[in-house]
Design a protein around this motif. Structure first.
Motif, PDB file in Angstrom:
ATOM      1  N   ILE A 138     -10.989   3.797 -10.652  1.00  0.00           N
ATOM      2  CA  ILE A 138     -10.457   3.947 -12.010  1.00  0.00           C
ATOM      3  C   ILE A 138     -10.636   2.609 -12.704  1.00  0.00           C
ATOM      4  CG2 ILE A 138      -8.401   4.352 -13.415  1.00  0.00           C
ATOM      5  CD1 ILE A 138      -7.413   6.258 -11.270  1.00  0.00           C
ATOM      6  N   ALA A 139     -11.340   2.630 -13.819  1.00  0.00           N
ATOM      7  CA  ALA A 139     -11.669   1.398 -14.538  1.00  0.00           C
ATOM      8  C   ALA A 139     -10.409   0.722 -15.076  1.00  0.00           C
ATOM      9  CB  ALA A 139     -12.626   1.709 -15.687  1.00  0.00           C
ATOM     10  N   ALA A 140     -10.374  -0.581 -14.960  1.00  0.00           N
ATOM     11  CA  ALA A 140      -9.281  -1.386 -15.517  1.00  0.00           C
ATOM     12  C   ALA A 140      -9.676  -1.787 -16.932  1.00  0.00           C
ATOM     13  CB  ALA A 140      -9.039  -2.617 -14.649  1.00  0.00           C
ATOM     14  N   THR A 141      -9.310  -0.971 -17.881  1.00  0.00           N
ATOM     15  CA  THR A 141      -9.699  -1.192 -19.272  1.00  0.00           C
ATOM     16  C   THR A 141      -8.656  -2.037 -20.001  1.00  0.00           C
ATOM     17  OG1 THR A 141      -8.731   0.976 -19.744  1.00  0.00           O
ATOM     18  CG2 THR A 141     -11.126   0.874 -19.494  1.00  0.00           C
ATOM     19  N   PRO A 142      -9.068  -2.697 -21.083  1.00  0.00           N
ATOM     20  CA  PRO A 142      -8.133  -3.515 -21.853  1.00  0.00           C
ATOM     21  C   PRO A 142      -7.268  -2.646 -22.768  1.00  0.00           C
ATOM     22  CG  PRO A 142     -10.263  -3.546 -22.914  1.00  0.00           C
ATOM     23  CD  PRO A 142     -10.422  -2.748 -21.630  1.00  0.00           C
ATOM     24  N   PRO A 154      -6.347  -0.716 -25.940  1.00  0.00           N
ATOM     25  CA  PRO A 154      -7.178  -0.093 -26.970  1.00  0.00           C
ATOM     26  C   PRO A 154      -7.027  -0.843 -28.294  1.00  0.00           C
ATOM     27  CG  PRO A 154      -5.901   1.564 -25.790  1.00  0.00           C
ATOM     28  CD  PRO A 154      -5.380   0.226 -25.375  1.00  0.00           C
ATOM     29  N   PRO A 155      -7.977  -0.666 -29.176  1.00  0.00           N
ATOM     30  CA  PRO A 155      -9.063   0.315 -29.121  1.00  0.00           C
ATOM     31  C   PRO A 155     -10.283  -0.222 -28.368  1.00  0.00           C
ATOM     32  CG  PRO A 155      -9.083  -0.770 -31.242  1.00  0.00           C
ATOM     33  CD  PRO A 155      -7.910  -1.334 -30.476  1.00  0.00           C
ATOM     34  N   TYR A 156     -11.005   0.708 -27.784  1.00  0.00           N
ATOM     35  CA  TYR A 156     -12.317   0.486 -27.185  1.00  0.00           C
ATOM     36  C   TYR A 156     -13.007   1.846 -27.204  1.00  0.00           C
ATOM     37  CZ  TYR A 156      -9.726   2.010 -23.008  1.00  0.00           C
ATOM     38  OH  TYR A 156      -8.931   2.689 -22.129  1.00  0.00           O
ATOM     39  N   TYR A 157     -14.204   1.925 -26.657  1.00  0.00           N
ATOM     40  CA  TYR A 157     -14.978   3.164 -26.743  1.00  0.00           C
ATOM     41  C   TYR A 157     -15.294   3.718 -25.359  1.00  0.00           C
ATOM     42  CZ  TYR A 157     -15.443   2.356 -31.664  1.00  0.00           C
ATOM     43  OH  TYR A 157     -15.147   2.184 -32.983  1.00  0.00           O
ATOM     44  N   ALA A 158     -15.390   5.043 -25.281  1.00  0.00           N
ATOM     45  CA  ALA A 158     -15.772   5.735 -24.056  1.00  0.00           C
ATOM     46  C   ALA A 158     -17.051   6.522 -24.326  1.00  0.00           C
ATOM     47  CB  ALA A 158     -14.665   6.692 -23.613  1.00  0.00           C
ATOM     48  N   VAL A 159     -18.013   6.381 -23.434  1.00  0.00           N
ATOM     49  CA  VAL A 159     -19.216   7.203 -23.457  1.00  0.00           C
ATOM     50  C   VAL A 159     -19.069   8.193 -22.310  1.00  0.00           C
ATOM     51  CG1 VAL A 159     -21.724   7.257 -23.210  1.00  0.00           C
ATOM     52  CG2 VAL A 159     -20.624   5.345 -24.414  1.00  0.00           C
ATOM     53  N   VAL A 160     -18.981   9.469 -22.639  1.00  0.00           N
ATOM     54  CA  VAL A 160     -18.772  10.526 -21.654  1.00  0.00           C
ATOM     55  C   VAL A 160     -20.105  11.244 -21.457  1.00  0.00           C
ATOM     56  CG1 VAL A 160     -17.449  12.586 -21.072  1.00  0.00           C
ATOM     57  CG2 VAL A 160     -16.404  10.792 -22.501  1.00  0.00           C
ATOM     58  N   PHE A 161     -20.637  11.137 -20.245  1.00  0.00           N
ATOM     59  CA  PHE A 161     -21.910  11.755 -19.896  1.00  0.00           C
ATOM     60  C   PHE A 161     -21.630  12.873 -18.901  1.00  0.00           C
ATOM     61  CE2 PHE A 161     -25.665  12.021 -17.106  1.00  0.00           C
ATOM     62  CZ  PHE A 161     -26.632  12.310 -18.050  1.00  0.00           C
ATOM     63  N   THR A 162     -21.855  14.120 -19.310  1.00  0.00           N
ATOM     64  CA  THR A 162     -21.686  15.261 -18.418  1.00  0.00           C
ATOM     65  C   THR A 162     -23.067  15.837 -18.114  1.00  0.00           C
ATOM     66  OG1 THR A 162     -21.270  16.700 -20.318  1.00  0.00           O
ATOM     67  CG2 THR A 162     -19.356  15.850 -19.172  1.00  0.00           C
ATOM     68  N   SER A 163     -23.242  16.300 -16.875  1.00  0.00           N
ATOM     69  CA  SER A 163     -24.574  16.752 -16.488  1.00  0.00           C
ATOM     70  C   SER A 163     -24.528  17.838 -15.427  1.00  0.00           C
ATOM     71  CB  SER A 163     -25.388  15.571 -15.948  1.00  0.00           C
ATOM     72  OG  SER A 163     -24.781  15.045 -14.784  1.00  0.00           O
ATOM     73  N   ILE A 164     -25.598  18.605 -15.419  1.00  0.00           N
ATOM     74  CA  ILE A 164     -25.876  19.563 -14.350  1.00  0.00           C
ATOM     75  C   ILE A 164     -27.210  19.130 -13.760  1.00  0.00           C
ATOM     76  CG2 ILE A 164     -26.360  21.963 -13.765  1.00  0.00           C
ATOM     77  CD1 ILE A 164     -24.518  22.716 -16.137  1.00  0.00           C
ATOM     78  N   ARG A 165     -27.208  18.896 -12.475  1.00  0.00           N
ATOM     79  CA  ARG A 165     -28.382  18.362 -11.787  1.00  0.00           C
ATOM     80  C   ARG A 165     -29.379  19.455 -11.430  1.00  0.00           C
ATOM     81  NH1 ARG A 165     -27.915  14.193  -8.153  1.00  0.00           N
ATOM     82  NH2 ARG A 165     -30.130  14.643  -7.909  1.00  0.00           N
ATOM     83  N   THR A 166     -30.622  19.025 -11.228  1.00  0.00           N
ATOM     84  CA  THR A 166     -31.642  19.872 -10.621  1.00  0.00           C
ATOM     85  C   THR A 166     -31.504  19.746  -9.104  1.00  0.00           C
ATOM     86  OG1 THR A 166     -33.295  18.110 -10.484  1.00  0.00           O
ATOM     87  CG2 THR A 166     -33.228  19.399 -12.544  1.00  0.00           C
ATOM     88  N   ASP A 167     -32.398  20.362  -8.372  1.00  0.00           N
ATOM     89  CA  ASP A 167     -32.406  20.238  -6.909  1.00  0.00           C
ATOM     90  C   ASP A 167     -33.131  18.975  -6.443  1.00  0.00           C
ATOM     91  OD1 ASP A 167     -30.983  22.597  -6.578  1.00  0.00           O
ATOM     92  OD2 ASP A 167     -32.806  23.821  -6.498  1.00  0.00           O
ATOM     93  N   ILE A 168     -33.701  18.221  -7.366  1.00  0.00           N
ATOM     94  CA  ILE A 168     -34.457  17.013  -7.010  1.00  0.00           C
ATOM     95  C   ILE A 168     -33.489  15.844  -6.852  1.00  0.00           C
ATOM     96  CG2 ILE A 168     -36.239  15.384  -7.737  1.00  0.00           C
ATOM     97  CD1 ILE A 168     -37.452  17.726  -9.388  1.00  0.00           C
ATOM     98  N   ASP A 169     -33.466  15.272  -5.649  1.00  0.00           N
ATOM     99  CA  ASP A 169     -32.595  14.129  -5.368  1.00  0.00           C
ATOM    100  C   ASP A 169     -33.362  12.819  -5.238  1.00  0.00           C
ATOM    101  OD1 ASP A 169     -30.089  15.358  -5.358  1.00  0.00           O
ATOM    102  OD2 ASP A 169     -30.286  15.962  -3.267  1.00  0.00           O
ATOM    103  N   GLU A 170     -34.676  12.899  -5.089  1.00  0.00           N
ATOM    104  CA  GLU A 170     -35.491  11.723  -4.795  1.00  0.00           C
ATOM    105  C   GLU A 170     -35.228  10.569  -5.765  1.00  0.00           C
ATOM    106  OE1 GLU A 170     -40.161  10.495  -4.793  1.00  0.00           O
ATOM    107  OE2 GLU A 170     -39.654  12.537  -4.237  1.00  0.00           O
ATOM    108  N   ASP A 212      -4.090   4.559 -24.243  1.00  0.00           N
ATOM    109  CA  ASP A 212      -4.209   4.890 -22.839  1.00  0.00           C
ATOM    110  C   ASP A 212      -2.935   4.502 -22.115  1.00  0.00           C
ATOM    111  OD1 ASP A 212      -4.329   2.157 -22.164  1.00  0.00           O
ATOM    112  OD2 ASP A 212      -6.458   2.162 -21.779  1.00  0.00           O
ATOM    113  N   TYR A 213      -2.677   5.159 -21.009  1.00  0.00           N
ATOM    114  CA  TYR A 213      -1.484   4.849 -20.214  1.00  0.00           C
ATOM    115  C   TYR A 213      -1.697   5.357 -18.801  1.00  0.00           C
ATOM    116  CZ  TYR A 213      -0.498   9.675 -21.585  1.00  0.00           C
ATOM    117  OH  TYR A 213      -0.588  11.011 -21.821  1.00  0.00           O
ATOM    118  N   GLY A 214      -0.919   4.877 -17.873  1.00  0.00           N
ATOM    119  CA  GLY A 214      -1.038   5.297 -16.482  1.00  0.00           C
ATOM    120  C   GLY A 214      -0.059   4.524 -15.631  1.00  0.00           C
ATOM    121  N   PHE A 215      -0.173   4.669 -14.330  1.00  0.00           N
ATOM    122  CA  PHE A 215       0.665   3.888 -13.419  1.00  0.00           C
ATOM    123  C   PHE A 215      -0.133   3.535 -12.186  1.00  0.00           C
ATOM    124  CE2 PHE A 215       1.226   8.152 -11.845  1.00  0.00           C
ATOM    125  CZ  PHE A 215       1.357   8.006 -10.482  1.00  0.00           C
TER     126      PHE A 215
END
Length: 105
Positions: free
Chosen positions: A4-8, A10-26, A102-105
């Motif tokens: 879990i990233a130790a972020t400063p 806020p404010p700051y920015y988040a880049v959210v990259f979601t993906s579905i992979r192919t069967d190629i792992d090479e 942001d918040y957490g423990f």
């Protein structure tokens, strides 16, 4: 990198990259690790978190939009993006959001 990233404060920015992979792992795991290491050396980088099951989600945190733009344009990152388009991803989506609280423990 911690799981879990130790972020400063806020404010700051988040880049959210979601993906579905192919069967190629090479070369994928090596490239993913190299991109995290490279991103961590870029100005404005704050941290990263990643998880993968049927859908992969990687969230990177950045100080500002200029840092995100510079990372997207980085030559080695662009090569990884090309390989992702050509062989590793069936589908992906990138979202950029401003973190205002942001918040957490």
């Amino acid at each position: 990198m911690p799981p879990i990233a130790a972020t400063p404060e806020p404010p700051y920015y988040a880049v959210v990259f979601t993906s579905i992979r192919t069967d190629i792992d090479e070369g994928y795991d090596a490239m993913a690790a190299a991109m995290v290491e490279l991103a961590a050396r870029q100005p404005g980088f704050l941290g990263v978190e990643s998880a993968r099951n049927d859908v992969g989600v990687t969230v990177s945190y950045w100080a500002d939009l200029a840092s995100i733009k510079a990372w997207k344009a980085h030559a080695e990152h662009q090569q990884a993006q090309r390989l992702g388009h050509q062989q590793w991803y069936q589908h992906f989506k990138t979202r950029i959001a401003k973190v205002e609280r942001d918040y957490g423990f």
